[in-house]
Motif scaffolding. Structure first.
Motif, short mmCIF file in Angstrom:
data_model
loop_
_atom_site.label_atom_id
_atom_site.label_comp_id
_atom_site.label_asym_id
_atom_site.label_seq_id
_atom_site.Cartn_x
_atom_site.Cartn_y
_atom_site.Cartn_z
N UNK A 119 0.90 -1.23 0.04
CA UNK A 119 0.03 -0.04 -0.06
C UNK A 119 1.02 1.39 0.24
N UNK A 120 2.13 1.13 0.30
CA UNK A 120 2.98 2.30 0.50
C UNK A 120 3.69 2.34 -0.77
N UNK A 121 3.29 1.79 -1.92
CA UNK A 121 4.18 1.73 -3.18
C UNK A 121 3.19 2.25 -4.16
N UNK A 122 3.62 3.22 -4.92
CA UNK A 122 2.77 3.60 -6.04
C UNK A 122 3.32 3.30 -7.42
N UNK A 123 2.57 3.00 -8.54
CA UNK A 123 3.18 2.70 -9.58
C UNK A 123 3.40 1.33 -9.86
N UNK A 124 2.62 0.55 -10.99
CA UNK A 124 2.77 -0.70 -11.26
C UNK A 124 4.15 -1.05 -11.56
N UNK A 125 4.89 -0.23 -12.31
CA UNK A 125 6.38 -0.56 -12.67
C UNK A 125 7.07 -0.95 -11.50
N UNK A 126 7.05 -0.08 -10.34
CA UNK A 126 7.47 -0.54 -9.03
C UNK A 126 7.37 -1.71 -8.67
N UNK A 127 6.17 -1.82 -8.42
CA UNK A 127 5.56 -3.39 -7.94
C UNK A 127 6.18 -4.51 -8.77
N UNK A 128 6.07 -4.42 -10.06
CA UNK A 128 6.67 -5.38 -10.81
C UNK A 128 8.10 -5.42 -10.62
N UNK A 129 9.02 -4.55 -10.57
CA UNK A 129 10.16 -4.35 -10.51
C UNK A 129 10.62 -4.99 -8.99
N UNK A 130 9.94 -4.90 -7.84
CA UNK A 130 9.96 -5.47 -6.61
C UNK A 130 10.21 -7.09 -6.76
N UNK A 131 9.14 -7.46 -7.49
CA UNK A 131 8.85 -8.95 -7.53
C UNK A 131 10.11 -9.32 -8.61
N UNK A 132 10.50 -8.68 -9.47
CA UNK A 132 11.53 -9.33 -10.33
C UNK A 132 12.87 -9.17 -9.68
N UNK A 133 13.38 -8.31 -8.71
CA UNK A 133 14.46 -7.98 -8.28
C UNK A 133 15.13 -9.58 -7.61
N UNK A 134 14.21 -10.20 -7.18
CA UNK A 134 14.77 -11.61 -6.56
C UNK A 134 15.09 -12.44 -7.57
N UNK A 135 14.33 -12.76 -8.58
CA UNK A 135 14.88 -13.75 -9.57
C UNK A 135 16.11 -13.43 -10.30
N UNK A 136 16.09 -11.94 -10.49
CA UNK A 136 17.24 -11.37 -10.94
C UNK A 136 18.62 -11.48 -10.37
#
Length: 267
Positions: A119-136
């Protein structure tokens, strides 16, 4: 709030002694595999398990660090930025279960995620990047592990260390692939979730608690298992790691079983 407003609400970001201890075990195992100072199989086992836990910590750290810079200032207070695996909300899923699966079957099992206040994060790209950071992070770890192979820099590298790196790379590649599957509960779904309609999210939401179990169950199907590991092997071959390298790495890792005759390559 002291200490520069608790580091501007970033929380404690000092590297945990627990993580440093795991790194020390990794170095000890790598040294043993390189020098042959003690049993090669046990040295590879120490090296791979400790390095695998290090990669799991970095995976979760990448999620947390990206979330912090995306707006979730509560991350630091939870201890996620210390790289301490004991701070994870699901230590059983994040560390213990993946390690057990490496020991039992030699597969890079994705761990559980750190808790992020979306809820503290704005923007769809940021949400996607957070999830992608681990596998990367797993991808980067695999590239580092395979660097001596694709750089053709294996001259002088002892066989035990070489095979240990190959097996560790297999774990990283398999973890990255599994994590990127777009199933609820895995990072792959977290990447695409912000772009789904509310109706689509509601439809797949019930799968979240069992999504990972479904993927794991599918891997027990021989045809699916073959396709999965064929993909892993193909990626590793593209990075210069042969099937024989990973096979011998797994064989050395399982030091408690009767091992094949491991050829001496390098020193």
């Amino acid at each position: 709030m002291t200490t520069s407003a608790y580091r501007r609400q970033g929380g404690d970001q000092r590297v945990s002694p627990v993580f440093l201890g795991i790194v020390a075990v990794m170095v000890l195992g790598g040294w043993g595999a390189w020098t042959g100072s003690y049993d090669r199989g046990f040295a590879v086992f120490l090296f791979v398990v400790a390095a695998w836990v290090v990669s799991l910590c970095l995976h979760e750290y990448a999620h947390a660090r990206t979330a912090l810079h995306s707006g979730d200032r509560t991350i630091g207070a939870k201890g996620y930025l210390t790289l301490n695996p004991l701070k994870y909300t699901q230590a059983w899923l994040s560390i213990i279960l993946p390690v057990l699966f490496v020991i039992m079957g030699g597969i890079g099992l994705p761990g559980g995620a750190v808790y992020i206040d979306r809820h503290l994060i704005r923007g769809r790209w940021r949400h996607s990047l957070i999830s992608a950071a681990g596998p990367l992070t797993n991808v980067l770890f695999a590239v580092v592990c395979t660097a001596p192979f694709w750089l053709h820099a294996l001259d002088g590298v002892p066989s035990a260390f070489r095979f240990g790196l190959a097996f560790l790379a297999l774990l990283q590649v398999s973890a990255a692939i599994l994590n990127l599957i777009p199933v609820p509960g895995l990072d792959g779904y977290g990447i695409i979730e912000p772009w789904l309609t509310p109706a689509a999210r509601r439809q797949v939401e019930p799968l979240a608690p069992v999504g990972f179990l479904l993927v794991f169950a599918l891997l027990w199907i021989p045809a699916v298992n073959d396709v999965f590991f064929d993909a892993v092997d193909a990626i590793l071959r593209g990075l210069g790691v042969s099937d024989l390298d990973t096979f011998l790495g797994r064989d050395l890792f399982r030091f408690w079983k009767d091992s094949a005759d491991i050829p001496q390559i390098g020193l």
